[in-house]
Design a protein around this motif. Sequence first.
Motif, PDB file in Angstrom:
ATOM      1  N   ALA A 179       0.774  -1.230   0.023  1.00  0.00           N
ATOM      2  CA  ALA A 179      -0.076  -0.138  -0.004  1.00  0.00           C
ATOM      3  C   ALA A 179       0.871   1.152  -0.096  1.00  0.00           C
ATOM      4  CB  ALA A 179      -0.966  -0.043   1.289  1.00  0.00           C
ATOM      5  N   ASP A 180       1.949   1.339   0.742  1.00  0.00           N
ATOM      6  CA  ASP A 180       2.828   2.438   0.524  1.00  0.00           C
ATOM      7  C   ASP A 180       3.482   2.382  -0.768  1.00  0.00           C
ATOM      8  OD1 ASP A 180       2.435   2.775   3.420  1.00  0.00           O
ATOM      9  OD2 ASP A 180       4.280   1.961   4.108  1.00  0.00           O
ATOM     10  N   SER A 181       3.650   1.390  -1.515  1.00  0.00           N
ATOM     11  CA  SER A 181       4.088   1.535  -2.654  1.00  0.00           C
ATOM     12  C   SER A 181       2.973   2.074  -3.811  1.00  0.00           C
ATOM     13  CB  SER A 181       4.680  -0.035  -3.159  1.00  0.00           C
ATOM     14  OG  SER A 181       5.761  -0.249  -2.483  1.00  0.00           O
ATOM     15  N   GLY A 182       1.759   2.251  -3.477  1.00  0.00           N
ATOM     16  CA  GLY A 182       0.735   2.792  -4.198  1.00  0.00           C
ATOM     17  C   GLY A 182      -0.361   1.803  -4.500  1.00  0.00           C
ATOM     18  N   LEU A 183      -0.258   0.383  -4.275  1.00  0.00           N
ATOM     19  CA  LEU A 183      -1.398  -0.331  -4.379  1.00  0.00           C
ATOM     20  C   LEU A 183      -2.420  -0.259  -3.205  1.00  0.00           C
ATOM     21  CD1 LEU A 183      -2.428  -2.823  -6.063  1.00  0.00           C
ATOM     22  CD2 LEU A 183      -1.168  -4.148  -4.629  1.00  0.00           C
ATOM     23  N   ALA A 184      -3.748  -0.099  -3.635  1.00  0.00           N
ATOM     24  CA  ALA A 184      -4.795   0.269  -2.641  1.00  0.00           C
ATOM     25  C   ALA A 184      -4.892  -0.988  -1.920  1.00  0.00           C
ATOM     26  CB  ALA A 184      -6.142   0.159  -3.375  1.00  0.00           C
ATOM     27  N   ALA A 190      -3.784  -5.004  -2.091  1.00  0.00           N
ATOM     28  CA  ALA A 190      -2.760  -5.301  -1.139  1.00  0.00           C
ATOM     29  C   ALA A 190      -2.707  -6.442  -0.433  1.00  0.00           C
ATOM     30  CB  ALA A 190      -1.899  -4.154  -0.794  1.00  0.00           C
ATOM     31  N   ARG A 191      -3.660  -6.570   0.145  1.00  0.00           N
ATOM     32  CA  ARG A 191      -4.136  -7.734   1.230  1.00  0.00           C
ATOM     33  C   ARG A 191      -4.332  -8.966   0.350  1.00  0.00           C
ATOM     34  NH1 ARG A 191      -8.757  -6.808   5.159  1.00  0.00           N
ATOM     35  NH2 ARG A 191      -7.646  -8.349   6.415  1.00  0.00           N
ATOM     36  N   VAL A 192      -5.022  -8.988  -0.646  1.00  0.00           N
ATOM     37  CA  VAL A 192      -5.446 -10.150  -1.609  1.00  0.00           C
ATOM     38  C   VAL A 192      -4.187 -10.610  -2.115  1.00  0.00           C
ATOM     39  CG1 VAL A 192      -6.724 -10.866  -3.508  1.00  0.00           C
ATOM     40  CG2 VAL A 192      -7.967  -9.686  -1.852  1.00  0.00           C
ATOM     41  N   PHE A 193      -3.347  -9.664  -2.617  1.00  0.00           N
ATOM     42  CA  PHE A 193      -2.150 -10.248  -3.289  1.00  0.00           C
ATOM     43  C   PHE A 193      -1.075 -10.970  -2.528  1.00  0.00           C
ATOM     44  CE2 PHE A 193       2.064  -9.512  -5.189  1.00  0.00           C
ATOM     45  CZ  PHE A 193       2.024 -10.207  -6.227  1.00  0.00           C
ATOM     46  N   ALA A 194      -0.862 -10.349  -1.312  1.00  0.00           N
ATOM     47  CA  ALA A 194      -0.158 -10.724  -0.077  1.00  0.00           C
ATOM     48  C   ALA A 194      -0.689 -12.272   0.163  1.00  0.00           C
ATOM     49  CB  ALA A 194       0.019  -9.645   1.074  1.00  0.00           C
ATOM     50  N   TYR A 195      -2.162 -12.302   0.351  1.00  0.00           N
ATOM     51  CA  TYR A 195      -2.539 -13.400   0.879  1.00  0.00           C
ATOM     52  C   TYR A 195      -2.078 -14.752  -0.427  1.00  0.00           C
ATOM     53  CZ  TYR A 195      -5.897 -16.924   2.498  1.00  0.00           C
ATOM     54  OH  TYR A 195      -6.393 -18.451   2.988  1.00  0.00           O
ATOM     55  N   SER A 245     -14.140  -8.671  -4.318  1.00  0.00           N
ATOM     56  CA  SER A 245     -14.530  -8.620  -6.023  1.00  0.00           C
ATOM     57  C   SER A 245     -13.888  -7.465  -6.449  1.00  0.00           C
ATOM     58  CB  SER A 245     -16.162  -8.449  -6.141  1.00  0.00           C
ATOM     59  OG  SER A 245     -16.611  -7.197  -5.988  1.00  0.00           O
ATOM     60  N   GLY A 246     -13.667  -6.253  -5.902  1.00  0.00           N
ATOM     61  CA  GLY A 246     -13.065  -4.906  -6.222  1.00  0.00           C
ATOM     62  C   GLY A 246     -11.616  -5.133  -6.295  1.00  0.00           C
ATOM     63  N   ALA A 247     -11.171  -5.948  -5.321  1.00  0.00           N
ATOM     64  CA  ALA A 247      -9.723  -6.327  -5.348  1.00  0.00           C
ATOM     65  C   ALA A 247      -9.342  -7.122  -6.300  1.00  0.00           C
ATOM     66  CB  ALA A 247      -9.306  -6.797  -3.607  1.00  0.00           C
ATOM     67  N   VAL A 248      -9.902  -8.110  -6.401  1.00  0.00           N
ATOM     68  CA  VAL A 248      -9.405  -9.059  -7.598  1.00  0.00           C
ATOM     69  C   VAL A 248      -9.534  -8.512  -8.982  1.00  0.00           C
ATOM     70  CG1 VAL A 248      -9.783 -11.415  -6.273  1.00  0.00           C
ATOM     71  CG2 VAL A 248     -11.420 -10.362  -7.785  1.00  0.00           C
ATOM     72  N   ARG A 249     -10.609  -7.735  -9.261  1.00  0.00           N
ATOM     73  CA  ARG A 249     -10.672  -6.792 -10.495  1.00  0.00           C
ATOM     74  C   ARG A 249      -9.407  -6.026 -10.543  1.00  0.00           C
ATOM     75  NH1 ARG A 249     -14.548  -3.468  -9.631  1.00  0.00           N
ATOM     76  NH2 ARG A 249     -16.146  -5.095  -9.250  1.00  0.00           N
ATOM     77  N   THR A 250      -9.018  -5.315  -9.715  1.00  0.00           N
ATOM     78  CA  THR A 250      -7.940  -4.557  -9.833  1.00  0.00           C
ATOM     79  C   THR A 250      -6.689  -5.285 -10.077  1.00  0.00           C
ATOM     80  OG1 THR A 250      -8.730  -2.817  -8.374  1.00  0.00           O
ATOM     81  CG2 THR A 250      -6.530  -2.815  -8.396  1.00  0.00           C
ATOM     82  N   LEU A 251      -6.606  -6.165  -9.371  1.00  0.00           N
ATOM     83  CA  LEU A 251      -5.190  -7.195  -9.426  1.00  0.00           C
ATOM     84  C   LEU A 251      -5.371  -7.955 -10.831  1.00  0.00           C
ATOM     85  CD1 LEU A 251      -5.114  -8.810  -5.905  1.00  0.00           C
ATOM     86  CD2 LEU A 251      -3.466  -7.184  -6.947  1.00  0.00           C
ATOM     87  N   VAL A 252      -6.493  -8.277 -11.384  1.00  0.00           N
ATOM     88  CA  VAL A 252      -6.534  -8.981 -12.745  1.00  0.00           C
ATOM     89  C   VAL A 252      -6.009  -7.803 -13.707  1.00  0.00           C
ATOM     90  CG1 VAL A 252      -7.894  -9.764 -14.657  1.00  0.00           C
ATOM     91  CG2 VAL A 252      -7.821 -10.755 -12.242  1.00  0.00           C
ATOM     92  N   GLN A 253      -6.619  -6.438 -13.771  1.00  0.00           N
ATOM     93  CA  GLN A 253      -6.542  -5.376 -14.445  1.00  0.00           C
ATOM     94  C   GLN A 253      -5.029  -5.190 -14.356  1.00  0.00           C
ATOM     95  OE1 GLN A 253      -9.320  -2.527 -13.334  1.00  0.00           O
ATOM     96  NE2 GLN A 253     -10.723  -3.305 -14.659  1.00  0.00           N
ATOM     97  N   ALA A 254      -4.233  -5.266 -13.444  1.00  0.00           N
ATOM     98  CA  ALA A 254      -2.857  -4.878 -13.160  1.00  0.00           C
ATOM     99  C   ALA A 254      -1.993  -6.086 -13.542  1.00  0.00           C
ATOM    100  CB  ALA A 254      -2.696  -4.565 -11.567  1.00  0.00           C
ATOM    101  N   GLY A 255      -2.590  -6.943 -13.982  1.00  0.00           N
ATOM    102  CA  GLY A 255      -1.651  -8.313 -14.314  1.00  0.00           C
ATOM    103  C   GLY A 255      -0.984  -9.006 -13.382  1.00  0.00           C
ATOM    104  N   LEU A 256      -1.371  -8.779 -11.985  1.00  0.00           N
ATOM    105  CA  LEU A 256      -0.763  -9.637 -11.038  1.00  0.00           C
ATOM    106  C   LEU A 256      -1.708 -10.810 -10.605  1.00  0.00           C
ATOM    107  CD1 LEU A 256      -0.155  -6.445  -8.676  1.00  0.00           C
ATOM    108  CD2 LEU A 256       1.308  -7.654 -10.151  1.00  0.00           C
ATOM    109  N   LEU A 257      -2.918 -10.919 -10.824  1.00  0.00           N
ATOM    110  CA  LEU A 257      -3.522 -12.200 -10.827  1.00  0.00           C
ATOM    111  C   LEU A 257      -4.331 -12.380 -12.240  1.00  0.00           C
ATOM    112  CD1 LEU A 257      -5.753 -11.960  -7.473  1.00  0.00           C
ATOM    113  CD2 LEU A 257      -3.599 -12.764  -7.861  1.00  0.00           C
TER     114      LEU A 257
END
Length: 175
Positions: free
Chosen positions: A32-37, A41-46, A72-84
């Motif tokens: 989150a300090d690096s700019g991820l909401a 950030a919690r979903v990606f770390a998990y 739902s919003g978190a995974v949408r963000t991560l998919v759009q960012a190419g992380l998930l």
Amino acid sequence: MRGTEPMADPAPADDYDQALLRFVEQFALVLADSGLARMPARVFAYVLADDAERYTAAQLADGLRVSPAAISGAVRTLVQAGLLAREREPGSRADNYRIYDDDVWSHIIMQREPLLRRYSEVLSDGIGTLGDAPGSRRLAETLAYIDFMRAELPGIMKRWRERLAELREERSEVE
């Protein structure tokens, strides 16, 4: 808390779950300090730290102890960012999410290359516009650094892939 009753000792699985969630919260703060909401950030770390390879939204919500709506919003963000990556098994109604790339950190760094290229373009334009002013010299040093990093990136990635192959080979020998 239940008054003065002593709490039961948690089972080892509970200890692991608590340690996992503590790590997730700590790493999510860094992300989150690096700019991820915060929730992405919690979903990606998990997903990065937990043992499973794929998760449904319900599994993520349960693991993180949050509502499915938060997921739902978190995974949408991560998919759009190419992380998930989002996948679906034939005949299933639930989407599954996994880390997008088996070498996720290389993927993340390489996603930044177009931004570095844009930095170079704007810095070059600024140097051309400002001429030989003191600020322009600082821009020139910044441009030199960015261009150096861009030139070194392919070699760094090559060396990293070699190192990653070694790490994975060492891990397979232990298992």
